[in-house]
Design a protein around this motif. Structure first.
Motif, short mmCIF file in Angstrom:
data_model
loop_
_atom_site.label_atom_id
_atom_site.label_comp_id
_atom_site.label_asym_id
_atom_site.label_seq_id
_atom_site.Cartn_x
_atom_site.Cartn_y
_atom_site.Cartn_z
N THR A 36 0.80 -1.21 0.00
CA THR A 36 0.00 0.00 0.00
C THR A 36 0.84 1.27 0.00
OG1 THR A 36 -1.78 1.14 1.15
CG2 THR A 36 -0.15 0.06 2.53
N ASN A 65 1.37 -3.17 -6.98
CA ASN A 65 0.47 -2.14 -6.43
C ASN A 65 -0.96 -2.63 -6.67
OD1 ASN A 65 0.93 -1.70 -9.25
ND2 ASN A 65 -0.26 0.22 -9.10
N GLU A 68 -4.52 2.41 -8.82
CA GLU A 68 -3.76 3.46 -9.50
C GLU A 68 -4.69 4.59 -9.94
OE1 GLU A 68 -1.45 5.38 -9.53
OE2 GLU A 68 0.10 3.95 -10.18
N THR A 80 -0.33 6.27 -7.23
CA THR A 80 0.07 5.19 -6.32
C THR A 80 1.51 4.75 -6.58
OG1 THR A 80 -2.20 4.37 -6.16
CG2 THR A 80 -0.46 2.84 -5.58
N CYS A 134 -7.97 -0.14 -0.65
CA CYS A 134 -7.57 0.08 -2.04
C CYS A 134 -8.44 1.23 -2.56
CB CYS A 134 -7.75 -1.17 -2.89
SG CYS A 134 -7.06 -2.67 -2.18
N THR A 179 -8.69 -0.16 -9.64
CA THR A 179 -8.46 -0.75 -8.32
C THR A 179 -8.79 -2.23 -8.32
OG1 THR A 179 -9.00 -0.64 -5.96
CG2 THR A 179 -10.81 -0.23 -7.48
#
Lengths: 242, 242, 242, 242
Positions: A36, A65, A68, A80, A134, A179
């Motif tokens: 994260t 990740n 974004e 991100t 998220c 996400t």
């Protein structure tokens, strides 16, 4: 079942999260970690970097990740990845081949990509004041959603949220962000949630003690069979059973 | 993530479920299995019994039932345990010390009891035509519920459902039944769901392809990171992606 | 620790081995299985084939052979792969991309190859009358050996053993065969050993009850933390503790 | 397979070992840890204590010692437990019910006791200059030995070794000490070996790069499928491949 660990402060929360992360680093086989950005893990990455930096023995780790926010009209990393680069990947000198970027171009293949990699061994995430994890803000995704694009038009206030994310550059506000969805995150073999501060106390109480409800997206994660929540005393201050 | 296996018929569904169960039987350390009564596993237990009967080498297994409809005014086993005794525990000569009974007297301690035993390694369950699993019928429990008592008054039609369960003995209809809740079941380390027959095709499609929704309780289980669904071709006939 | 399961006969031994193998087939993520040729698994593969044949849902499985006796002067498969093709890969229609061949050309990279694949989830092997497993006959390899080539000159009687393996075709006897070594096999996350017949009773007793000794190579495997031995009653007939 | 991690110094070795231990502390279910006394873990326990002290959330952990040198003619703790009490159990206020003592009275039941507890999840041990682990000095035990008593008469120099252990109190030298054997230790699901200092460099090289040999008892442990070796740069200085 959910394992709750309450630490005396933010520093100890960060240290325990590093301990858990490091136990994955030491595994002998390829290991997949989704991590994260945000403010909660800042201290954590400071502690982690010296252990991992230029450490060829931790080359088995694949980093991901999990959401974004792209900068519109650019080809550069989004919000991100920029933050992960600044806080962790760059200071720790993580080779590019160990970093598996989710972005606005490849998000439709993300779940299948992870599946072929053998699944996420751990996803480490924070808890938003509104109960999000998220990019799953209330009203944006459903419990059954996989990785998807969330249009800025999804909620009237989303434009302002994303404008803030891209540093108030009006021309960089994208039409959508991407996400991992609740269903994607629940597929991870282990989840680590980190929570810090009195401003998170109310939502943490709701997430842990309230109903499982799409309006509080993180309430779902409490049903994961292997989730660890590390919360500092401030964040845990309203919990009934400690 | 959910692993779907489609078999050519009920017999093969039963054989694959036995294979999975037997892999737990062969483990070297104490192993906790919650198993289902009902009609779907009938053939499965017929196949399983000869492998397990009087087999001292499988003495590590602890068996659990996951719901119970007590016969009112009696001290004897309820509906679920009676069926498990008939189909499996008695023909397989499972010693009483390996059977951990959930009933209307101990249900409040059930989740903690399982936790102290180290958690369920596997829960095997069926899928009801209304989307229920264990005793979690639509409208009776919430996703966040642990093991609890469900009063017969919970739904207008519940009296008839339970009357059928207790063999139409009006004086044996209990005031409530007990069941592990969605939250309890999601704590299991692995889930096996078995589904058979065209009359299950529509609900299986909804469970797998529809939204995660409390009105279709089993839809939640699809979010468990280690769930295997074994469905025969008839049950899977309406699925889009096979 | 070693888990010993004694079955009533060869048929039941084969069935239990299939059950264990099938539990790996049903896993959701890529799974690596090394499997044995030889005579002990013949019935096992007959039972296994119909479950696996043309079964796209088991496409996650990577198969490995663990030793090979090449036919000298040919480019075709060696003895082990020929037998695996005949007993399992061909009748089950396993796609070539799921089969990872160890042979006399690639053996030096074999251990690293497996490591990069994430390690073997299971290796299934038999027990030789002389205590060997894979190609680790007494006097040919050391406990600390990885995958390696064993020259025919290693023991005076090896020429005859290998001549028998290649079907008494004198011109096909190779100068060496290749085998995963004791160290390679111990790296597997799980081991399954199958043993059948009174002619194996004496060596099984030595392997399980005797000292751990390089002259009885399989004695080492009993120290693997996750090994299951499935032996039929005949093979287990001389064991003290059953 | 063996995972080797080389740290820059003793402090970092201690920190990484604490990270690995702490990841077990955070598990949701009962977890069994066997831990080492000796000098190598001294710093490690200093770092560990504040994390664990009076920490009710880590009450799931069962601690075990793995060897013991009793003080002859006394009923008090032996050498190992005295050291563990001093370094860890007392400063961390570990409740007695979490500590499972192996001693000269119960050693015959130790392996079965651990088996019934579900096996050791982790055993953390050091490496002796002579290649020993636990009380398995060269010439005292065989690879196939379970937990057993080693008579002082086993080797001519053992009296002096044990005299040193009991602080040169001649009347306290016992007739035997007890230790988990190689077979017992290999049953652990995970092994952590910690090694520090140039005086360990030669034996570490032998253990990792030399043959698997009863004269170097720890060489066997390198065959455990889940062993992590954390060695500081000094201890690793003679290794060929780093």
């Amino acid at each position: 079942m959910m394992k709750l660990i309450i630490t005396k402060d933010y520093q100890e929360m960060s240290e325990l999260a590093v301990q858990l992360l490091m136990s994955y680093m030491m595994k002998e086989y390829p290991t997949n970690l989704a991590i994260t950005a945000g403010t909660t893990p800042e201290r954590l990455y400071e502690i982690l970097v010296p252990y991992v930096k230029d450490h060829g023995q931790f080359a088995n780790i694949n980093y991901f990740n999990f959401d974004e926010v792209p900068y519109k009209g650019t080809d550069s990393y989004g919000v991100t990845m920029s933050n992960l680069n600044r806080m962790f990947f760059h200071p720790a000198n993580i080779p590019a081949k160990q970093i598996h970027v989710l972005d606005e171009k490849n998000y439709k293949e993300h779940d299948e990509y992870i599946e072929k990699m053998g699944g996420l061994d751990l996803i480490m995430l924070g808890l938003g004041k509104d109960g999000h994890f998220c990019g799953n803000l209330p009203g944006t995704t459903k419990f059954g959603d996989l990785t998807s694009a969330v249009p800025i038009s999804v909620r009237p206030d989303m434009y302002d949220i994303i404008l803030d994310e891209v540093g108030y550059q009006v021309d960089k506000v994208p039409d959508f962000y991407v996400t991992m969805g609740p269903k994607s995150v629940m597929r991870a073999k282990n989840i680590l949630m980190i929570v810090s501060g009195t401003h998170k106390a109310e939502i943490l109480k709701q997430v842990i003690e309230g109903p499982v409800d799409e309006h509080v997206p993180s309430s779902l994660l409490m049903l994961h069979p292997f989730i660890t929540v590390i919360a500092d005393k401030d964040a845990a201050s309203l919990l009934t059973a400690k």
